[in-house]
Design a protein around this motif. Sequence first.
Motif, PDB file in Angstrom:
ATOM      1  N   ILE A  33      15.233  16.619  -3.656  1.00  0.00           N
ATOM      2  CA  ILE A  33      15.315  15.597  -4.089  1.00  0.00           C
ATOM      3  C   ILE A  33      15.002  14.025  -2.363  1.00  0.00           C
ATOM      4  O   ILE A  33      14.432  15.492  -2.064  1.00  0.00           O
ATOM      5  N   THR A  34      14.119  13.171  -3.078  1.00  0.00           N
ATOM      6  CA  THR A  34      13.370  12.137  -1.841  1.00  0.00           C
ATOM      7  C   THR A  34      15.102  11.113  -2.304  1.00  0.00           C
ATOM      8  O   THR A  34      15.000  10.201  -3.036  1.00  0.00           O
ATOM      9  N   ILE A  35      14.693  11.232  -0.487  1.00  0.00           N
ATOM     10  CA  ILE A  35      15.864   9.911  -0.609  1.00  0.00           C
ATOM     11  C   ILE A  35      15.062   8.804   1.195  1.00  0.00           C
ATOM     12  O   ILE A  35      14.042   9.418   1.818  1.00  0.00           O
ATOM     13  N   ARG A  36      14.651   7.700   0.703  1.00  0.00           N
ATOM     14  CA  ARG A  36      14.372   6.972   1.665  1.00  0.00           C
ATOM     15  C   ARG A  36      13.034   8.072   1.741  1.00  0.00           C
ATOM     16  O   ARG A  36      12.502   7.918   3.539  1.00  0.00           O
ATOM     17  N   SER A  37      12.419   8.335   1.103  1.00  0.00           N
ATOM     18  CA  SER A  37      10.298   8.207   1.241  1.00  0.00           C
ATOM     19  C   SER A  37      10.583   9.819   1.918  1.00  0.00           C
ATOM     20  O   SER A  37       9.555   9.852   2.395  1.00  0.00           O
ATOM     21  N   LYS A  38      11.532  10.089   2.091  1.00  0.00           N
ATOM     22  CA  LYS A  38      11.969  11.835   2.978  1.00  0.00           C
ATOM     23  C   LYS A  38      12.247  12.755   1.570  1.00  0.00           C
ATOM     24  O   LYS A  38      13.229  12.845   0.942  1.00  0.00           O
ATOM     25  N   GLN A  40       8.355  13.165  -6.469  1.00  0.00           N
ATOM     26  CA  GLN A  40       8.976  12.348  -6.123  1.00  0.00           C
ATOM     27  C   GLN A  40      10.100  11.339  -6.560  1.00  0.00           C
ATOM     28  O   GLN A  40      10.931  10.152  -6.397  1.00  0.00           O
ATOM     29  N   PHE A  41       9.740  11.208  -7.835  1.00  0.00           N
ATOM     30  CA  PHE A  41      10.252  10.270  -8.750  1.00  0.00           C
ATOM     31  C   PHE A  41      10.987  10.580  -9.515  1.00  0.00           C
ATOM     32  O   PHE A  41      11.146  10.175 -11.178  1.00  0.00           O
ATOM     33  N   LYS A  42      11.310  11.883  -9.946  1.00  0.00           N
ATOM     34  CA  LYS A  42      11.932  12.605 -10.799  1.00  0.00           C
ATOM     35  C   LYS A  42      13.484  13.310 -10.181  1.00  0.00           C
ATOM     36  O   LYS A  42      14.101  13.418 -11.048  1.00  0.00           O
ATOM     37  N   GLY A  43      13.519  12.404  -9.194  1.00  0.00           N
ATOM     38  CA  GLY A  43      14.857  12.608  -8.899  1.00  0.00           C
ATOM     39  C   GLY A  43      15.347  13.972  -8.319  1.00  0.00           C
ATOM     40  O   GLY A  43      15.018  14.464  -7.312  1.00  0.00           O
TER      41      GLY A  43
END
Length: 273
Positions: free
Chosen positions: A141-146, A87-90
């Motif tokens: 991709i993770t956007i706003r924790s999703k 989730q933190f790798k873009g």
Amino acid sequence: MRTMWKGSINFGLVNIPINMYTATENKDISFRQLHKKCNTPIKYKKTCPNCNEEVKEEDIVKGYEYEPGHFVILKEEDFAAIQSDAQFKGIEIVDFVNLSEIDPIYFDKSYYLAPQENGGKAYHLLREVMNTSGRIAIAKITIRSKQSLAALRVYKNALVLETIFYPDEVRSIDHVPGIPQDVNLDKKEVDIATQLVDTLTAEFNPEKYTDEYRSALRNLIEQKVQGKEVHVAPEAEHKNVIDLMEALQQSLKETTKEKKKAATPRKRKTTAS
């Protein structure tokens, strides 16, 4: 255009720092709900029906209703505990596929991607390779924790990210009632329907399509703002055609006439010298 997300595209060991921008916007006309008596905007309060009191934001927690009236409470630390490194790798590219293999039903939202200051060359490289191969990338991709599945593709001269639904988010067509299965079609009906499709076939030009209802609504609002009286237009008379063959023939006739009319060049008025 405001940056809504910053991160990077991870392509093997290549890291491309990018900024993400929303590619589309909602043009719907929004309305406020007013009190009919005095035209004052209505306020909404969060209240607890059990305690009969207004609830402040800091007193609200998230609960999952696993059966009617029964909830399991999740705290912020619970969500933090399940966040994976991914989730933190873009934008993590996992596969390259052909765009034609993805049915449009899977597509959700679109975003433009632009390189940050030091990412221009790698950005251009990925864009060039995707153009040459004719393939698109499947990424996470993770956007706003999703965490979302996404398709990364080239649109004109930019990389575009399209979030796509996971397979279990797309409802099965088997659950749709009333879809005809084996129906005998008359050959003449098929031939005329094919002619009608051919007559209506054109190159896709998005500029020719407009939201007629939104335009009419804006015009109506503007008239009311200016204090003008609004008149209701009479409904156009429509012939109720029940017979399928008659409907096809009439549609083909009218469409052909409209197409010929549109193709006929207008005569220019000449002025005497």
